[in-house]
Design an enzyme around this catalytic site. Structure first.
Site, PDB file in Angstrom:
ATOM      1  CG  HIS A   1      33.477  30.970   5.597  1.00  0.00           C
ATOM      2  ND1 HIS A   1      33.010  30.030   4.375  1.00  0.00           N
ATOM      3  CD2 HIS A   1      35.033  31.690   5.161  1.00  0.00           C
ATOM      4  CE1 HIS A   1      34.313  30.025   3.999  1.00  0.00           C
ATOM      5  NE2 HIS A   1      35.266  30.067   4.599  1.00  0.00           N
TER       6      HIS A   1
ATOM      7  CB  CYS B   1      36.011  19.250  10.271  1.00  0.00           C
ATOM      8  SG  CYS B   1      34.870  18.033  10.386  1.00  0.00           S
TER       9      CYS B   1
ATOM     10  CD  GLU C   1      34.658  20.396   2.459  1.00  0.00           C
ATOM     11  OE1 GLU C   1      34.031  21.249   3.179  1.00  0.00           O
ATOM     12  OE2 GLU C   1      34.044  19.350   2.269  1.00  0.00           O
TER      13      GLU C   1
ATOM     14  CB  THR D   1      31.182  18.529   4.365  1.00  0.00           C
ATOM     15  OG1 THR D   1      31.505  19.869   5.090  1.00  0.00           O
ATOM     16  CG2 THR D   1      32.531  17.426   4.154  1.00  0.00           C
TER      17      THR D   1
ATOM     18  CB  SER E   1      28.387  31.245   6.402  1.00  0.00           C
ATOM     19  OG  SER E   1      28.985  30.105   5.847  1.00  0.00           O
ATOM     20  CB  SER E   2      28.977  27.690   1.489  1.00  0.00           C
ATOM     21  OG  SER E   2      28.983  26.430   1.181  1.00  0.00           O
TER      22      SER E   2
HETATM   23  S1  SF4 Z   1      30.017  21.192   8.636  1.00  0.00           S
HETATM   24 FE1  SF4 Z   1      31.826  20.718   7.933  1.00  0.00          FE
HETATM   25  S2  SF4 Z   1      33.913  22.083   9.388  1.00  0.00           S
HETATM   26 FE2  SF4 Z   1      31.220  21.230  10.082  1.00  0.00          FE
HETATM   27  S3  SF4 Z   1      31.388  19.039  10.980  1.00  0.00           S
HETATM   28 FE3  SF4 Z   1      30.683  18.988   9.059  1.00  0.00          FE
HETATM   29  S4  SF4 Z   1      32.236  18.735   7.895  1.00  0.00           S
HETATM   30 FE4  SF4 Z   1      33.116  19.321   9.858  1.00  0.00          FE
END
Ligand code: SF4
Length: 299
Positions: free
Chosen positions: A48, A104, A138, A174, A233-234
């Site tokens: 993003h 990820c 996600e 996340t 970007s969130s």
């Molecule tokens: S912020 Fe999201 S992409 Fe970055 S390491 Fe953490 S889980 Fe993975």
């Protein structure tokens, strides 16, 4: 750290800002495949951050959506760090293309945990709740690992979707804020008939969570903060708000052209530059360089 001239402010780039390891890994994976010269399409923007996307486009990466999949000449489709639902793997396979999976590892593990919890919840007539943004990639991926049965809760209004009589297992996207998760947990406890029916998994990524206290301190250490992040970007929005709450003299830029000379009128003694987990280091350095030039031409 740089002190360019006497009386010029010190410009400090936060050493902990910039790509998290999940985004770094996705970009390294993309670049390794691009170097093979066979063409690579990313399902959605790989990161993003508009400036980093432009850089990768110049290397041959192009973003597609499902509507453009069939017409894409690339034989490979990259799944970005956000991850995808199982149906995406099946659809790419059916299209005859190859998946380059850059999910990820943290998200991958979360998908597996949610899938397992969903199977257990089904057996006990329970329910899965995900604290996250409804249309975020996600979250779409996570829900896919529950046959789209998970209930997404973003605000208190969404609690009406949660059955108060059922055992409930709560997870979080996340990149949500720890503070927001605590709020939703408290609201859910009072919403359920039995508070002991709630199990909470604190799944906010440490790469995001640890940055919050650090950025609070960083933003307080400098009279002026320039936050560099992508408009979509969130994580950038969350971390920018953290900086702004700690220091009202915080400004958001997604590109150097957005720097406004008036921000520097108060002659700050130091300027802090920081960013999101999707902000490339080179962009923060370019912003620092442009501020130096702007201040030098004023002297
Ligand atoms: S912020 Fe999201 S992409 Fe970055 S390491 Fe953490 S889980 Fe993975």
């Amino acid at each position: 750290m740089n002190s360019d001239k006497k009386n010029s402010p010190i410009i400090v780039i936060d050493s902990k800002s910039g790509f998290c390891f999940g985004v770094s890994k996705a970009i390294q994976t993309a670049e390794a495949h691009l170097q093979q010269g066979t063409g690579l399409a990313s399902l959605g923007d790989i990161v993003h951050n508009e400036e980093e996307i432009k850089r990768l486009q110049a290397e041959g990466l192009h973003s597609i959506d499902w509507a453009k999949l069939a017409s894409s000449s690339s034989p490979k489709v990259l799944f970005r760090a956000h991850g995808e639902p199982p149906s995406s793997y099946e659809a790419i396979k059916a299209s005859g293309k190859e998946v380059v999976d850059a999910t990820c590892p943290v998200v991958l593990k979360l998908q597996q945990r949610i899938h397992k919890a969903w199977q257990e919840a089904r057996a006990t007539n329970g329910q899965i709740v995900i604290y996250g943004k409804k249309n975020h990639a996600e979250v779409i991926g996570l829900c896919g690992h529950t046959n789209n049965e998970a209930i997404v809760v973003q605000t208190s209004d969404d609690l009406q979707l949660v059955d108060p009589a059922k055992k409930t297992i709560l997870f979080a996207q996340t990149t949500m804020s720890n503070h927001g998760l605590v709020e939703i947990e408290q609201l859910l406890r009072s919403h359920l008939y039995k508070t002991e029916d709630l199990t909470v998994h604190k799944t906010i990524c440490a790469q995001v969570g640890n940055r919050v206290p650090h950025l609070k301190k960083f933003a307080q250490q400098h009279p002026l903060i320039i936050f560099v992040g992508g408009k979509k970007s969130s994580n950038g929005k969350v971390l920018y708000e953290v900086c702004r709450a700690a220091n009202p003299q915080t400004y958001f830029v997604s590109a150097v052209e957005e720097l406004q000379p008036a921000w520097f009128n108060a002659a700050p003694t130091s300027i802090g530059i920081c960013g999101a987990t999707s902000t490339p280091q080179w962009l923060m350095e370019t912003v620092a360089e442009n501020i130096r030039t702007l201040l030098t031409t004023r002297l």
